[in-house]
Each structure stands twice: as C-alpha cells, then as structure tokens.
Scaffold this motif. Structure first.
Motif, PDB file in Angstrom:
ATOM      1  N   UNK A   1      65.067  72.549 -16.816  1.00  0.00           N
ATOM      2  CA  UNK A   1      66.149  73.562 -16.715  1.00  0.00           C
ATOM      3  C   UNK A   1      67.227  73.296 -17.705  1.00  0.00           C
ATOM      4  N   UNK A   2      67.282  72.058 -17.998  1.00  0.00           N
ATOM      5  CA  UNK A   2      68.068  71.466 -19.073  1.00  0.00           C
ATOM      6  C   UNK A   2      67.848  72.203 -20.429  1.00  0.00           C
ATOM      7  N   UNK A   3      66.787  72.463 -20.523  1.00  0.00           N
ATOM      8  CA  UNK A   3      65.952  73.093 -21.891  1.00  0.00           C
ATOM      9  C   UNK A   3      66.583  74.461 -22.008  1.00  0.00           C
ATOM     10  N   UNK A   4      66.277  75.178 -20.737  1.00  0.00           N
ATOM     11  CA  UNK A   4      66.475  76.809 -20.888  1.00  0.00           C
ATOM     12  C   UNK A   4      67.416  77.099 -19.619  1.00  0.00           C
ATOM     13  N   UNK A   5      68.528  76.600 -19.353  1.00  0.00           N
ATOM     14  CA  UNK A   5      69.238  77.057 -18.099  1.00  0.00           C
ATOM     15  C   UNK A   5      69.614  78.483 -17.771  1.00  0.00           C
ATOM     16  N   UNK A   6      69.682  79.220 -18.828  1.00  0.00           N
ATOM     17  CA  UNK A   6      69.814  80.676 -18.605  1.00  0.00           C
ATOM     18  C   UNK A   6      68.606  81.635 -18.770  1.00  0.00           C
ATOM     19  N   UNK A   7      67.127  81.115 -18.693  1.00  0.00           N
ATOM     20  CA  UNK A   7      66.386  81.823 -18.617  1.00  0.00           C
ATOM     21  C   UNK A   7      66.067  82.618 -17.116  1.00  0.00           C
ATOM     22  N   UNK A   8      66.023  83.927 -17.273  1.00  0.00           N
ATOM     23  CA  UNK A   8      65.944  84.189 -15.875  1.00  0.00           C
ATOM     24  C   UNK A   8      64.543  84.862 -15.661  1.00  0.00           C
ATOM     25  N   UNK A   9      63.583  84.858 -16.576  1.00  0.00           N
ATOM     26  CA  UNK A   9      62.114  85.139 -16.551  1.00  0.00           C
ATOM     27  C   UNK A   9      61.388  84.012 -16.074  1.00  0.00           C
ATOM     28  N   UNK A  10      61.635  82.779 -16.774  1.00  0.00           N
ATOM     29  CA  UNK A  10      60.911  81.544 -16.348  1.00  0.00           C
ATOM     30  C   UNK A  10      61.624  80.586 -16.074  1.00  0.00           C
ATOM     31  N   UNK A  11      61.016  79.564 -15.611  1.00  0.00           N
ATOM     32  CA  UNK A  11      61.995  78.071 -15.280  1.00  0.00           C
ATOM     33  C   UNK A  11      62.051  77.793 -16.907  1.00  0.00           C
ATOM     34  N   UNK A  12      61.472  77.878 -17.907  1.00  0.00           N
ATOM     35  CA  UNK A  12      61.848  77.334 -19.118  1.00  0.00           C
ATOM     36  C   UNK A  12      60.718  78.034 -20.152  1.00  0.00           C
ATOM     37  N   UNK A  13      61.414  78.510 -21.348  1.00  0.00           N
ATOM     38  CA  UNK A  13      60.468  79.221 -21.851  1.00  0.00           C
ATOM     39  C   UNK A  13      59.450  78.335 -22.594  1.00  0.00           C
TER      40      UNK A  13
ATOM     41  N   UNK B   1      86.390  62.739 -19.122  1.00  0.00           N
ATOM     42  CA  UNK B   1      87.463  61.876 -19.705  1.00  0.00           C
ATOM     43  C   UNK B   1      86.773  60.815 -20.171  1.00  0.00           C
ATOM     44  N   UNK B   2      85.771  60.373 -20.033  1.00  0.00           N
ATOM     45  CA  UNK B   2      84.925  59.288 -20.378  1.00  0.00           C
ATOM     46  C   UNK B   2      84.626  59.652 -22.116  1.00  0.00           C
ATOM     47  N   UNK B   3      84.605  60.915 -22.510  1.00  0.00           N
ATOM     48  CA  UNK B   3      84.275  61.488 -23.755  1.00  0.00           C
ATOM     49  C   UNK B   3      82.774  61.780 -23.882  1.00  0.00           C
ATOM     50  N   UNK B   4      82.111  62.091 -22.911  1.00  0.00           N
ATOM     51  CA  UNK B   4      80.456  62.145 -23.010  1.00  0.00           C
ATOM     52  C   UNK B   4      80.112  63.560 -23.777  1.00  0.00           C
ATOM     53  N   UNK B   5      79.268  63.095 -24.736  1.00  0.00           N
ATOM     54  CA  UNK B   5      79.128  64.304 -25.600  1.00  0.00           C
ATOM     55  C   UNK B   5      77.875  65.221 -25.092  1.00  0.00           C
ATOM     56  N   UNK B   6      77.979  65.632 -23.849  1.00  0.00           N
ATOM     57  CA  UNK B   6      77.136  66.854 -23.398  1.00  0.00           C
ATOM     58  C   UNK B   6      77.250  68.207 -23.595  1.00  0.00           C
ATOM     59  N   UNK B   7      76.212  68.973 -23.830  1.00  0.00           N
ATOM     60  CA  UNK B   7      76.170  70.256 -23.921  1.00  0.00           C
ATOM     61  C   UNK B   7      76.544  70.809 -22.522  1.00  0.00           C
ATOM     62  N   UNK B   8      77.697  71.345 -22.193  1.00  0.00           N
ATOM     63  CA  UNK B   8      77.874  71.496 -20.568  1.00  0.00           C
ATOM     64  C   UNK B   8      77.389  72.945 -20.721  1.00  0.00           C
ATOM     65  N   UNK B   9      76.921  73.692 -21.499  1.00  0.00           N
ATOM     66  CA  UNK B   9      76.232  74.923 -21.215  1.00  0.00           C
ATOM     67  C   UNK B   9      74.961  74.697 -20.205  1.00  0.00           C
ATOM     68  N   UNK B  10      74.363  73.406 -20.606  1.00  0.00           N
ATOM     69  CA  UNK B  10      73.077  73.218 -20.039  1.00  0.00           C
ATOM     70  C   UNK B  10      73.274  72.186 -18.627  1.00  0.00           C
ATOM     71  N   UNK B  11      74.412  72.198 -17.981  1.00  0.00           N
ATOM     72  CA  UNK B  11      74.699  71.266 -16.912  1.00  0.00           C
ATOM     73  C   UNK B  11      74.222  72.100 -15.655  1.00  0.00           C
ATOM     74  N   UNK B  12      73.362  71.646 -14.904  1.00  0.00           N
ATOM     75  CA  UNK B  12      72.961  72.293 -13.542  1.00  0.00           C
ATOM     76  C   UNK B  12      72.996  71.677 -12.475  1.00  0.00           C
ATOM     77  N   UNK B  13      72.998  72.136 -11.390  1.00  0.00           N
ATOM     78  CA  UNK B  13      73.134  71.537 -10.253  1.00  0.00           C
ATOM     79  C   UNK B  13      71.616  71.968  -9.319  1.00  0.00           C
ATOM     80  N   UNK B  14      71.288  71.153  -8.554  1.00  0.00           N
ATOM     81  CA  UNK B  14      69.893  71.354  -8.036  1.00  0.00           C
ATOM     82  C   UNK B  14      70.145  72.217  -6.682  1.00  0.00           C
ATOM     83  N   UNK B  15      71.495  72.342  -6.485  1.00  0.00           N
ATOM     84  CA  UNK B  15      71.843  73.179  -5.141  1.00  0.00           C
ATOM     85  C   UNK B  15      72.118  74.806  -5.636  1.00  0.00           C
ATOM     86  N   UNK B  16      72.175  74.954  -6.721  1.00  0.00           N
ATOM     87  CA  UNK B  16      72.442  76.226  -7.357  1.00  0.00           C
ATOM     88  C   UNK B  16      71.439  77.179  -6.908  1.00  0.00           C
TER      89      UNK B  16
END
Lengths: 840, 142
Positions: free
Chosen positions: A616-628, A145-160
């Motif tokens: 992980x923000x950099x590569x949130x969907x990579x399941x081969x490595x923590x980050x390519x 609601x604050x209008x922050x321009x986040x790329x939400x595809x990259x949003x992670x939680x340490x508990x996932x």
C-alpha cells in the motif's frame, strides 16, 4: 528563508556572537527546512503508473531503492529517544541513496489496530478511532521534527477503512484459495479451479464419490476442507482474562498471554485458521534466497521445526501403535513405549483382569493430568510421573517385548500421541527409566572424553552412566539378521539405513514432521478488521463480494469483550460485535436473491495489516487494486540483474529482532499466497532484513525497589549513587517511562536540535549494535556541528567565509581517504576491506 | 554506508572538520564536499550551509541539497594511500612491496609475484604456496 531565520536570532546574550550555531538557531533552521521540504514535496517519489506517476522524474532519478522501517504502533505515551534509532538509520541511508543516483521509496505508516486503544476506550468510552488518530498525529509531529525524509503522500494507517478494505480483500483471496501440492504446481490456486477439477473428475473427492452425487452440503464440507482460511473446531489458546483466544506465537514460554500476562488454556473452539502449514517447506527453503541475519533465519527454521524421521509401528494387543521419531536409528535402544493418557488404545490395553486396579489408577492419573497446563507438561525439569498399563508391545527391530506406559508429558495433539523411549540417548527418557527402574540398553559407545569428563571408566553398563549420551558415536548392539548399524558412526547414515529397512519390512516409513501449526486468525475483540464473511441460514461461510468492501467496523459504545476470571478455563468467548444485532444481521444478494445473512463477530489479529502494508506504500491512492501490477513490479520485482535467484521484495527492511517469528513469518506467508495467485511478482516481501540495536540506559531503584527519576540521581561508580540523599542501586537495560529513565526527543530538540540528536544516535556504533544513552555526551556532537558551522560561516556577520584558494594536498588526502569512490563499478572502500578480511 | 556503519563515517568527518579548523581559512573545495557528505546525517544544517555556500537557489536542484551528487573520490589521491608489506620467502623477510592500503588479495599476490626478489627465488617456477594476509604480509614458499 534562511536569512529570515537568522535575523530572528538576535536575542541571545551579549557574549554570544549573533550568528553562532546555538540551539535556538538550530531549531529555526530545522523547522524552516522541514516546512520547505513539505511545501516543495522534496521527498515525493514517483511511481511508473497511476496517481503518483511522474513520467518526467522516474528515469532521471535512477535505479529504485525501497527502504522501510517496521511501522510503529501509535502509542499514547509518545516517543523516547530510544525509539527512533532505526528510523534515523533508514533516513540517513535513504538520503545517501538519493545523493548517489537512486529513486528512493521511503515513508512511514502506523500499525494502529490493537489492544491499548481498545482498553483506553473501555475505560473512558472514547472511541478507539479517536484515540488512535490523536496518537498518530502526535507521533507524526515528533517524527517530522526529526527531519525524516518520508514521502508523506504514502503514509497509511492499518485502521483507515481505505486500507483495511484491502486487508479484507486479501483475506477473501486466501479464503477463496486452496493449495495444490502436485509437483508441477506446488502453490495456491483459486477455489473455482478446484471445483472445476472435481466436476470434471480430474480430481477425485476424498472418499471417491462422484462430485455429481454429493449434496450441496457435502460439497461445501469438501471445499471448506481445502480453503487456506478455514473455520475449525480445534484446540486453541483461550485466555479468559483477555476474553479472547490468542495465537501460539502470542503465548509466552510459561503459558501466559504476552499481552496482560494472563493464564492461557487449551480448549476446543470454533475459530478461523490460516493454513500456513501448507507453506512450511517453502517458508524454510526460501530463507536461502534472503539477505537476512542468520539468527533470524534460524529462529524461523526452528519455529517451523522441520525434521526428518520415521513413523514406526509397534505391534500390540490393541493393534499397531504408531510412534513418530526423529531418531529411527536408535530403535534398537527403544526399551518402553509412552502413550498420552488420552491415547485411544489405553483402555483396551489396560486389562484389569491381568493388572487389578489398573482402570482406577489410570482414571486418577488422567484427572490430575487434566489440571495441568501445556507449558507445565512440556517442562522437562518437572518430576516424571506415569502409570504402567500392564501391557507390552513388540519392538519391530529385535522382537523384544517393551512395556507400555502412560505419562502426561506425551501430548495427544503432537505427532501420534505415543513415543518410543530410548533412555540411553534421550535425557527425558533416561530420567523416566531411572525413576521407574526400566532397562536402559546401550546402543552407542560414547567417546572416551565423555567418560573422562564424568570421571568414569569407559563402559557400556548404563547403570554407571549419570545421564543419557546425546550425540554422534559408533553404534553398538544395533544389528539383526537383515540390518546392520554397528560400524556406522553418524546419525544421518544411521537414519537412512534404518528408514530403508523399516519400509522394506513394512513396519514403518520415512516422514517429515513440522512443529509449525496452522495460524489461529480470529480474535473476540472490537478494534480490529472485521471479517468480510457472512453465514447463510445453514451456517455456511460466504465471502462478501469485492464491490461491497470495506466491511466497516460498526459504531458502538461497548468496546470490551466479556472478560472472565483469568482462571475460569471453561468460560466461552463473547465478542463486542456479537451484541450489535442490527449490524450482525444483514440482507444481501450474493447471487441467490435477497437473503438474510449473519455476519462474523470476530475481528482479525493485530498481525493482519502488517502482512502486506508495503504494497500500500507503493500505491496508496489506487482504488481499483491494492497495488497496481506495474508499480509492484517496479518497486519489489525480482532483481535478476543482482542475482539470478533474487526473490524480489524490499531492498532494506529495518526493525527489531523481536519480530523474527511473528510478523516476519506471517508476512512471508501472505506474500507467497499473493504470489501464487498472480497478484505480485515478488516471491518474498523483504529481500534484505536488518535488525537495529537498541538504545539502553541506566535506571535507578531505591531501597523499596521502586524506580526513581534517573535524571535526578547523583553520584558515580566509585562512591555509589543517591537520589534526594538516599542511596539507590543502578541497573542497565531498556529505556522506558515506567523505568523513569526515558528521555524525550523534544527535550533534545530544545537543548541541541534534531541534527545533534541524529548524529549522537548514529555515532554510538554500527546500527545493528546496542548503545548506551548518556545525555551528558550529546553535547559533544553539538560542539562538532558548532565547529562545522564556524568553518563555513562568520559568526558575527552570518556570511559565508570560505575562500576560493585550492586546499593543500594534506587536507585533500584527508578528504579523499573516506569519500565514496567513483561510480564506475569499483566497490566502495569499506566493502573491499570486508572482502579482504573474509579472504584471510 | 551500505553496511549501515555510519559511526565510522562520522568519526572520519569529525577528523576532517578538526583539520579544517586548524587552517587559516576554509577552502571551498573542502567545505562543499564536507557539507554534502554530512547531508544524509545532519540534513538541516547541511541544507543551510549549502544555501550559504551559494547553492540551492536554482530550480534545477529543487532548491535543496537532497539530490546533489555525493562526492566522488579522486583516484590519484587514493593511490597515494599505500602501505608497505613485508615479503617473506621461505619464512624470512627478503623484500617489501608497496600496495594500496585497501588492495585485495589478488592485487597483493600479483604485486608480490612481480617483485624482483621473488622472481629470482622462483627461477621461472611456480610458488609451492603463496599466503597473503592483506594489510600484514606476504609469504612465498618455493
């Protein structure tokens, strides 16, 4: 979209033109655009490779910029207007960068392991994951609601589990690494290479026994002694009130837990440690490469506490007593030694034949010292206590006999457990000498001004001195037949001359000492990352293969560790996972066939996830490595185009100064291990750090010292303040629910809209300064936006009413006075001003 | 903006907007850069006004002001923004030199050394000392 919004805006009062920028219109516009941005993926940022790659976009978007906030803990209380100050700042910055030809990585995750969700679970029985996810959803709503321009595809939680799988993987990397301090390496290497070196004989075992002659158990001990994550039986901070151990960094200066404020006791326990001390030099030296506030760099330097000094041996009947000193140049002034009551020489030195009753005196002193906590022992203002052992040692520099005392302010765990006392130059030693009437030889001549300030004539008779002299001054009485300090005036020279003599004479050596201790890494709690470790029948730890990660937290309905009477120092930790036998015992094939193993019942501290989340923000969907590799290199690789020694890392990292030594030190340590092992190209995680200020507010207390609702208080500074007619007192400081002065962003969205709130927060000063919150001032920014709107839009028709006639010269000048200069390499105006200022 | 001192940008934008309010009508060549400069700070109203100004419906900009170029200053207008600095020769004001308000030390030095009075005083030699206080004064010791 916009037209629909404005049509829906017809219900306002008769006086208000239909298309005025009202709070209702602001809300429609804001929610409409937030939906548009989400539906169109406006802030989606492309990666070079992998699932988020978009080869058609990376190039045209230009040079990369990685902007990051310190991610929040998703509290159940929700945000107040003080929280998002830094978030708004990074958003404005990110948006500006997008408009000036940059590819901006900007998102927001959640640091969601930790005590509040666990404590809520203990009280209600609701699983912490449910509480945490609900809190994250609420916070995401407030931030959107604050209008922050986040790329939400990259949003992670340490508990996932998909996130902490990689936290566990990094732990395994650290566990399976050792530090090779040979000059040509000076970095972490895989344990497998250490074993090869032992096998080939390239590296000798600690006692020289050939590797082939050692049993498997003996080899394990040697290997475990090298690991960067290791189990240690060591003095730790046991907090019975929390039921867990805590790190040094989590103990307050008065010796209590920073969470819960319970007493903390030093106890020997088996715990996971991280060998951060092996990185002490690099953690200090590489601060030079960082664009960070000097205050934060200094806090890290002080925390690591590197000092050059010397180890000096004083001969005694029990053998040489080694002391560590940061001021070997003052050795001529050492007039007594103080040993820790537990020092191994004490019993031998204290001879009851020479000093009747000494054994009993020492025993009594030890008993009273044990009852004290470490913070009390280190409190310099405390009355000095001690016992003279009756024995003497010899000062190596002048052959003088010096009495040997014991006192509880000397700790066995720090240095050698013995100190040389130089009372003329050290406040604590001076007080001790005065109290017990010990000699105070002068070895420096303080400047005349020092005596003037104390209303004294210049004298070297220390009986007239009111206190020790601490500082640089010419040495006196500091010469023997082989060594001359007299005539020198500063301690750097003095230390160099003395250290050279100590080594020549064989009675000491130059040393480097650190305050930093290894990082205590296990907690006896539930809501944290489980360790990717199992123990075999002999109790040896094994890391679980990557293919079996994550080790997920098991389900349970008992989330609390056993807690104890906060003062029960001798209680022992019992973690919640310990009770889950089905989970604790596991059959695995780790290469020796199916065997039964026992899991580790600890969890990681809440600092683990934040040590590496940017990757992980950099590569949130990579399941081969923590980050390519390619993606890390693109977003975080060293910018040698900026500076040849650029360390890489995030281009702008914004957060509170309270994280100066915890998160920021731990994250740098992990990053360096990952760098050494070749997993990242950047030497440092955060190239530029910026500490935002705080939003502060007035709080009001009634006569019972209880806070009252600040919004309901009337009055002013001249006439005083009242609440419901009762006088109240005003104080200025933090904003918070408990202080009853919190203002929620939701109230501001409703009254004015998010744009007004953003503008108000940004207008209060440079982002690094704190600013007061005054709800009644917010309307000023609202009126500005209304005027802006009116300058472009006809309030009665809602149509654009700008004209195409050119603007006059004066207005254009006003416009150009502060616009960004051309993109042709000229520095921005502001920057050039700053350079000019510095040049003065 | 790089120093994150957004408050100074806001103050200047308010000043500009106030000046525009006094005009009979808002010229497009002021409205458009003003809206784009405000976009990072107040993105929603900026998007809305940008759309009203007739932009953002095309596919090339993704329908948004997000990736529109931040305005670039016209240098001919910037140069006009000059200040006059007194030049002292051996402690006495002998001349004045006009430089850009944001001129750096080197630029001011060069301008001062090109001043006829200074050239005369130096008589072909080098100054013993040349002190520049940007925005304030130049002091030449010969």
């Amino acid at each position: 979209m916009s037209d629909t919004n404005i049509d829906s805006q017809s219900g306002s009062s008769i006086d208000t033109p239909e298309h005025r920028y009202t709070s209702a219109l602001a809300q429609d516009i804001e929610v409409g655009w937030q939906d548009f941005w989400a539906e169109n993926g406006t802030f989606h940022t492309p990666n070079p490779v992998g699932a988020l790659a978009d080869p058609n976009r990376t190039e045209p978007l230009g040079e990369k910029v990685f902007v990051q906030d310190m991610f929040p803990y998703p509290s159940g209380v929700g945000l107040h207007v003080g929280h998002p100050l830094g978030f708004i700042g990074t958003d404005v910055y990110s948006r500006f960068k997008r408009m000036t030809g940059h590819n901006v990585l900007y998102t927001m995750g959640f640091d969601a392991f930790g005590l509040p969700a666990e404590q809520y679970a203990v009280q209600t029985g609701q699983h912490p994951a449910i509480t945490t996810n609900a809190n994250i959803a609420n916070m995401r709503r407030q931030l959107r609601r604050l209008g922050l321009s986040h790329d939400m595809r990259r949003s992670v939680s340490t508990t996932d589990p998909e996130f902490y799988r990689w936290t566990q993987w990094i732990f395994s990397q650290v566990f399976n690494a050792w530090y090779d301090d040979s000059p040509d390496v000076d970095g972490a290497r895989p344990i497998s290479e250490l074993i090869e070196m032992f096998e080939s004989g390239e590296r000798c075992t600690p006692d020289g026994t050939p590797w082939a002659d050692l049993s498997a158990g003996q080899r394990n001990v040697i290997i475990d002694d090298h690991r960067l994550a290791y189990i240690s039986e060591a003095p730790v901070n046991w907090c019975p009130g929390l039921g867990t151990v805590v790190a040094n960094e989590e103990v307050t200066s008065d010796g209590r837990s920073d969470r819960g404020n319970f007493p903390v006791f030093k106890r020997n326990m088996r715990q996971w440690m991280m060998r951060i001390t092996t990185y002490a030099d690099r953690l200090i030296d590489d601060l030079e490469l960082l664009d960070w506030p000097d205050s934060v760099k200094n806090m890290q330097r002080n925390w690591i506490g590197r000092s050059n000094g010397a180890k000096v041996d004083f001969a005694s009947d029990a053998g040489p007593i080694s002391v560590f000193t940061t001021r070997p140049d003052t050795l001529f002034g050492a007039s007594f030694l103080v040993l820790s009551p537990e020092h191994p020489f004490v019993d031998q030195l204290a001879d009851p034949a020479c000093t009747p009753g000494i054994t009993e005196q020492i025993a009594a002193y030890r008993t009273q010292a044990e009852g004290k906590k470490e913070f009390e022992l280190q409190d310099d203002t405390r009355e000095k206590t001690g016992v003279f052992t009756g024995a003497y040692a010899t000062n190596p520099v002048n052959g003088e006999p010096v009495p040997i005392w014991i006192a509880d302010y000397v700790l066995m765990g720090y240095g050698t457990g013995a100190i040389m006392a130089v009372p003329c130059g050290d406040t604590r030693d001076f007080d001790f000498a005065r109290k017990f009437d010990l000699p105070i030889p002068a070895i420096q001549e303080p400047p005349a001004s020092w005596f003037e300030e104390r209303d004294l004539d210049v004298t070297l008779d220390t009986r007239q001195w009111p206190e020790a002299f601490v500082g640089d001054a010419p040495y006196v009485n500091s010469t023997n037949e082989h060594l001359q300090l007299d005539g020198l005036v500063n301690k750097v020279e003095g230390i160099a001359v003395m250290n050279a003599w100590l080594e020549r004479a064989g009675v000491g050596e130059a040393t480097v000492n650190y305050k930093l201790r290894d990082w205590l890494f296990s907690r006896q709690r539930y809501w944290g990352e489980p360790f990717p470790i199992v123990y075999d029948a002999d109790g040896n730890p094994h890391s679980i293969p990557d293919s079996m990660l994550p080790v997920e937290l098991p389900e349970t309905d008992e989330f609390a560790p056993r807690t104890f009477d906060p003062n029960d120092a001798m209680s022992n930790p019992e973690s919640p996972l310990d009770r889950l036998d089905n989970w604790m015992n596991v059959e695995l094939d780790l290469g020796d066939g199916m065997q039964t193993y026992r899991r580790d019942s600890n969890v990681m501290p809440q600092w683990a996830g934040s040590c590496w989340y940017q990757m992980r923000y950099i590569d949130p969907l990579d399941d081969e490595r923590f980050c390519a590799v390619e993606n890390e290199e693109y977003w975080m690789g060293p910018r040698t185009d900026v500076r040849p020694d650029h360390p890489g890392g995030i281009d702008l990292y914004v957060g509170g100064v309270e994280h100066a030594v915890l998160h920021l030190l731990y994250a740098r340590f992990w990053h360096k291990v990952l760098f050494d092992l070749g997993h990242v190209s950047s030497v440092e995680p955060y190239a530029r750090l910026f500490n935002q200020g705080y939003i502060q507010a007035y709080a009001f207390k009634d006569e019972r010292e209880i806070y009252v609702e600040a919004a309901e208080v009337n009055g002013n500074t001249d006439e005083g303040w009242t609440h419901n007619g009762e006088p109240v007192t005003r104080e200025y400081g933090k904003m918070g629910k408990s202080l009853k002065n919190a203002v929620s962003p939701d109230e501001m969205y409703e009254a004015y809209g998010a744009d007004t709130l953003r503008l108000y927060e940004m207008t209060g000063g440079p982002l690094d300064s704190s600013r007061p919150w005054e709800t009644r001032d917010v309307v000023g920014m609202y009126r500005f936006l209304q005027r802006l709107w009116r300058n472009v839009i006809d309030e009665s028709t809602g149509e654009c009413n700008v004209v195409d006639t050119p603007a006059d010269e004066d207005t254009l000048k006003l416009l150009d006075r502060f616009r960004r200069p051309r993109r042709d390499g000229r520095a921005p105006l502001q920057h050039r001003h700053r350079q000019a200022d510095r040049a003065q | 903006m790089d120093e994150l001192h957004f408050n100074t940008a806001i103050a200047k934008l308010i000043e500009l907007n106030n000046a525009v309010t006094k005009l009979d009508a808002t010229p497009r060549d002021v409205a458009e850069p003003m809206v784009t400069m405000l976009a990072p700070l107040v993105p929603h109203i900026a998007e809305e006004l940008w759309r009203k100004l007739g932009h953002g419906s095309g596919r090339d900009d993704g329908g948004t002001i997000t990736y529109v170029d931040f305005p670039v200053a016209d240098p001919s207008l910037l140069v006009d923004d000059t200040v006059e600095l007194p030049i002292q020769i051996n402690g006495k004001v002998r001349s004045r030199v006009s430089v850009a308000a944001d001129a750096d030390k080197a630029t001011i030095e060069a301008a001062a050394l090109a001043d006829p009075k200074v050239i005369e005083a130096l008589a072909g030699g080098e100054p013993k000392k040349l002190i520049v206080v940007p925005g304030r004064m130049v002091n030449v010791v010969v």
